[in-house]
Design a protein around this motif. Structure first.
Motif, PDB file in Angstrom:
ATOM      1  N   ASP A  41      41.293  30.466  34.580  1.00 50.12           N
ATOM      2  CA  ASP A  41      40.423  31.517  34.047  1.00 50.12           C
ATOM      3  C   ASP A  41      39.530  31.989  35.189  1.00 50.12           C
ATOM      4  O   ASP A  41      38.747  31.215  35.733  1.00 50.12           O
ATOM      5  CB  ASP A  41      39.584  30.947  32.909  1.00 50.12           C
ATOM      6  CG  ASP A  41      38.681  31.975  32.251  1.00 50.12           C
ATOM      7  OD1 ASP A  41      38.362  33.019  32.870  1.00 50.12           O
ATOM      8  OD2 ASP A  41      38.267  31.728  31.107  1.00 50.12           O
ATOM      9  N   ILE A  42      39.638  33.270  35.555  1.00 51.87           N
ATOM     10  CA  ILE A  42      38.863  33.793  36.689  1.00 51.87           C
ATOM     11  C   ILE A  42      37.736  34.731  36.255  1.00 51.87           C
ATOM     12  O   ILE A  42      37.074  35.335  37.098  1.00 51.87           O
ATOM     13  CB  ILE A  42      39.777  34.501  37.705  1.00 51.87           C
ATOM     14  CG1 ILE A  42      40.428  35.752  37.107  1.00 51.87           C
ATOM     15  CG2 ILE A  42      40.830  33.543  38.258  1.00 51.87           C
ATOM     16  CD1 ILE A  42      41.068  36.666  38.124  1.00 51.87           C
ATOM     17  N   THR A  43      37.505  34.838  34.977  1.00 52.37           N
ATOM     18  CA  THR A  43      36.542  35.797  34.435  1.00 52.37           C
ATOM     19  C   THR A  43      35.174  35.711  35.113  1.00 52.37           C
ATOM     20  O   THR A  43      34.586  36.730  35.463  1.00 52.37           O
ATOM     21  CB  THR A  43      36.374  35.595  32.918  1.00 52.37           C
ATOM     22  OG1 THR A  43      37.660  35.552  32.308  1.00 52.37           O
ATOM     23  CG2 THR A  43      35.549  36.708  32.306  1.00 52.37           C
ATOM     24  N   ASP A  44      34.667  34.509  35.302  1.00 57.81           N
ATOM     25  CA  ASP A  44      33.323  34.335  35.860  1.00 57.81           C
ATOM     26  C   ASP A  44      33.225  34.670  37.343  1.00 57.81           C
ATOM     27  O   ASP A  44      32.131  34.681  37.901  1.00 57.81           O
ATOM     28  CB  ASP A  44      32.842  32.897  35.633  1.00 57.81           C
ATOM     29  CG  ASP A  44      32.672  32.588  34.159  1.00 57.81           C
ATOM     30  OD1 ASP A  44      32.494  33.524  33.355  1.00 57.81           O
ATOM     31  OD2 ASP A  44      32.722  31.397  33.803  1.00 57.81           O
ATOM     32  N   HIS A  45      34.353  34.963  37.985  1.00 58.38           N
ATOM     33  CA  HIS A  45      34.356  35.252  39.413  1.00 58.38           C
ATOM     34  C   HIS A  45      34.712  36.706  39.725  1.00 58.38           C
ATOM     35  O   HIS A  45      34.885  37.068  40.885  1.00 58.38           O
ATOM     36  CB  HIS A  45      35.328  34.313  40.131  1.00 58.38           C
ATOM     37  CG  HIS A  45      35.010  32.874  39.882  1.00 58.38           C
ATOM     38  ND1 HIS A  45      33.926  32.255  40.432  1.00 58.38           N
ATOM     39  CD2 HIS A  45      35.603  31.961  39.092  1.00 58.38           C
ATOM     40  CE1 HIS A  45      33.876  31.003  40.021  1.00 58.38           C
ATOM     41  NE2 HIS A  45      34.886  30.802  39.199  1.00 58.38           N
ATOM     42  N   LEU A  46      34.823  37.538  38.691  1.00 59.88           N
ATOM     43  CA  LEU A  46      35.172  38.941  38.896  1.00 59.88           C
ATOM     44  C   LEU A  46      33.988  39.712  39.466  1.00 59.88           C
ATOM     45  O   LEU A  46      32.830  39.402  39.186  1.00 59.88           O
ATOM     46  CB  LEU A  46      35.620  39.572  37.577  1.00 59.88           C
ATOM     47  CG  LEU A  46      36.868  38.965  36.938  1.00 59.88           C
ATOM     48  CD1 LEU A  46      37.131  39.624  35.583  1.00 59.88           C
ATOM     49  CD2 LEU A  46      38.069  39.093  37.853  1.00 59.88           C
ATOM     50  N   VAL A  47      34.304  40.711  40.269  1.00 56.69           N
ATOM     51  CA  VAL A  47      33.295  41.597  40.857  1.00 56.69           C
ATOM     52  C   VAL A  47      33.631  43.027  40.474  1.00 56.69           C
ATOM     53  O   VAL A  47      34.733  43.316  39.998  1.00 56.69           O
ATOM     54  CB  VAL A  47      33.245  41.443  42.401  1.00 56.69           C
ATOM     55  CG1 VAL A  47      32.832  40.039  42.795  1.00 56.69           C
ATOM     56  CG2 VAL A  47      34.579  41.806  43.035  1.00 56.69           C
ATOM     57  N   ASP A  48      32.697  43.949  40.689  1.00 51.03           N
ATOM     58  CA  ASP A  48      32.996  45.361  40.486  1.00 51.03           C
ATOM     59  C   ASP A  48      33.997  45.807  41.544  1.00 51.03           C
ATOM     60  O   ASP A  48      33.913  45.389  42.695  1.00 51.03           O
ATOM     61  CB  ASP A  48      31.727  46.198  40.592  1.00 51.03           C
ATOM     62  CG  ASP A  48      30.763  45.963  39.419  1.00 51.03           C
ATOM     63  OD1 ASP A  48      31.245  45.586  38.339  1.00 51.03           O
ATOM     64  OD2 ASP A  48      29.554  46.157  39.611  1.00 51.03           O
ATOM     65  N   GLY A  49      34.945  46.633  41.166  1.00 51.80           N
ATOM     66  CA  GLY A  49      35.922  47.140  42.120  1.00 51.80           C
ATOM     67  C   GLY A  49      37.103  46.199  42.276  1.00 51.80           C
ATOM     68  O   GLY A  49      37.529  45.542  41.338  1.00 51.80           O
ATOM     69  N   LEU A  50      37.631  46.145  43.508  1.00 52.47           N
ATOM     70  CA  LEU A  50      38.817  45.346  43.787  1.00 52.47           C
ATOM     71  C   LEU A  50      38.508  43.851  43.770  1.00 52.47           C
ATOM     72  O   LEU A  50      37.466  43.420  44.249  1.00 52.47           O
ATOM     73  CB  LEU A  50      39.393  45.712  45.150  1.00 52.47           C
ATOM     74  CG  LEU A  50      40.108  47.053  45.258  1.00 52.47           C
ATOM     75  CD1 LEU A  50      40.513  47.319  46.702  1.00 52.47           C
ATOM     76  CD2 LEU A  50      41.316  47.094  44.352  1.00 52.47           C
ATOM     77  N   GLN A  51      39.464  43.082  43.237  1.00 49.01           N
ATOM     78  CA  GLN A  51      39.391  41.627  43.250  1.00 49.01           C
ATOM     79  C   GLN A  51      40.282  41.132  44.388  1.00 49.01           C
ATOM     80  O   GLN A  51      41.296  41.747  44.693  1.00 49.01           O
ATOM     81  CB  GLN A  51      39.913  41.038  41.931  1.00 49.01           C
ATOM     82  CG  GLN A  51      39.375  41.698  40.687  1.00 49.01           C
ATOM     83  CD  GLN A  51      37.864  41.672  40.593  1.00 49.01           C
ATOM     84  OE1 GLN A  51      37.215  40.676  40.893  1.00 49.01           O
ATOM     85  NE2 GLN A  51      37.287  42.786  40.171  1.00 49.01           N
ATOM     86  N   THR A  52      39.906  40.030  45.002  1.00 50.30           N
ATOM     87  CA  THR A  52      40.724  39.440  46.057  1.00 50.30           C
ATOM     88  C   THR A  52      41.112  38.032  45.664  1.00 50.30           C
ATOM     89  O   THR A  52      40.272  37.215  45.342  1.00 50.30           O
ATOM     90  CB  THR A  52      39.977  39.406  47.402  1.00 50.30           C
ATOM     91  OG1 THR A  52      39.609  40.744  47.772  1.00 50.30           O
ATOM     92  CG2 THR A  52      40.840  38.812  48.506  1.00 50.30           C
ATOM     93  N   ILE A  53      42.424  37.768  45.693  1.00 50.75           N
ATOM     94  CA  ILE A  53      42.928  36.429  45.430  1.00 50.75           C
ATOM     95  C   ILE A  53      43.526  35.880  46.718  1.00 50.75           C
ATOM     96  O   ILE A  53      44.196  36.605  47.455  1.00 50.75           O
ATOM     97  CB  ILE A  53      43.975  36.419  44.293  1.00 50.75           C
ATOM     98  CG1 ILE A  53      44.406  34.981  43.996  1.00 50.75           C
ATOM     99  CG2 ILE A  53      45.156  37.314  44.602  1.00 50.75           C
ATOM    100  CD1 ILE A  53      45.241  34.843  42.747  1.00 50.75           C
ATOM    101  N   VAL A  54      43.234  34.623  46.987  1.00 48.42           N
ATOM    102  CA  VAL A  54      43.811  33.928  48.135  1.00 48.42           C
ATOM    103  C   VAL A  54      44.399  32.634  47.611  1.00 48.42           C
ATOM    104  O   VAL A  54      43.759  31.901  46.866  1.00 48.42           O
ATOM    105  CB  VAL A  54      42.747  33.628  49.220  1.00 48.42           C
ATOM    106  CG1 VAL A  54      43.340  32.790  50.346  1.00 48.42           C
ATOM    107  CG2 VAL A  54      42.171  34.916  49.772  1.00 48.42           C
ATOM    108  N   VAL A  55      45.656  32.371  48.002  1.00 51.94           N
ATOM    109  CA  VAL A  55      46.331  31.139  47.607  1.00 51.94           C
ATOM    110  C   VAL A  55      46.810  30.450  48.876  1.00 51.94           C
ATOM    111  O   VAL A  55      47.422  31.073  49.743  1.00 51.94           O
ATOM    112  CB  VAL A  55      47.536  31.425  46.684  1.00 51.94           C
ATOM    113  CG1 VAL A  55      48.238  30.136  46.285  1.00 51.94           C
ATOM    114  CG2 VAL A  55      47.107  32.214  45.461  1.00 51.94           C
ATOM    115  N   CYS A  56      46.542  29.159  48.977  1.00 52.54           N
ATOM    116  CA  CYS A  56      47.038  28.370  50.098  1.00 52.54           C
ATOM    117  C   CYS A  56      47.939  27.290  49.544  1.00 52.54           C
ATOM    118  O   CYS A  56      47.593  26.615  48.591  1.00 52.54           O
ATOM    119  CB  CYS A  56      45.863  27.721  50.844  1.00 52.54           C
ATOM    120  SG  CYS A  56      46.406  26.611  52.170  1.00 52.54           S
TER     121      CYS A  56
END
Length: 69
Positions: A54-69
């Motif tokens: 669940d990423i809801t609490d980490h959303l920002v206005d505009g573009l979201q950035t996801i990084v996976v390692c």
């Protein structure tokens, strides 16, 4: 020890107050770490098994950035 990094930007769908945004991973290599907009959100271990976060609490206005390692 080799690592693969993935980075992508996306737009979040509009959410009502009672909605949450959950990202589902069908399979990732044995060990994965995920960040959303610079915030560490989940670590998964389990060799090609699905998981979600669940990423809801980490959303920002505009573009979201996801990084996976």
């Amino acid at each position: 020890f080799k690592q693969c990094w993935y980075r992508r930007q996306f737009r979040s769908p509009p959410l009502r107050e009672d909605q949450r945004l959950v990202i589902h991973f069908g399979a990732v290599d044995y060990y994965a770490r995920v960040w959303i907009n610079g915030h560490f959100v989940v670590e998964h271990e389990g060799g090609y098994t699905p998981f979600q976060v669940d990423i809801t609490d980490h959303l920002v206005d505009g573009l979201q950035t996801i990084v996976v390692c």
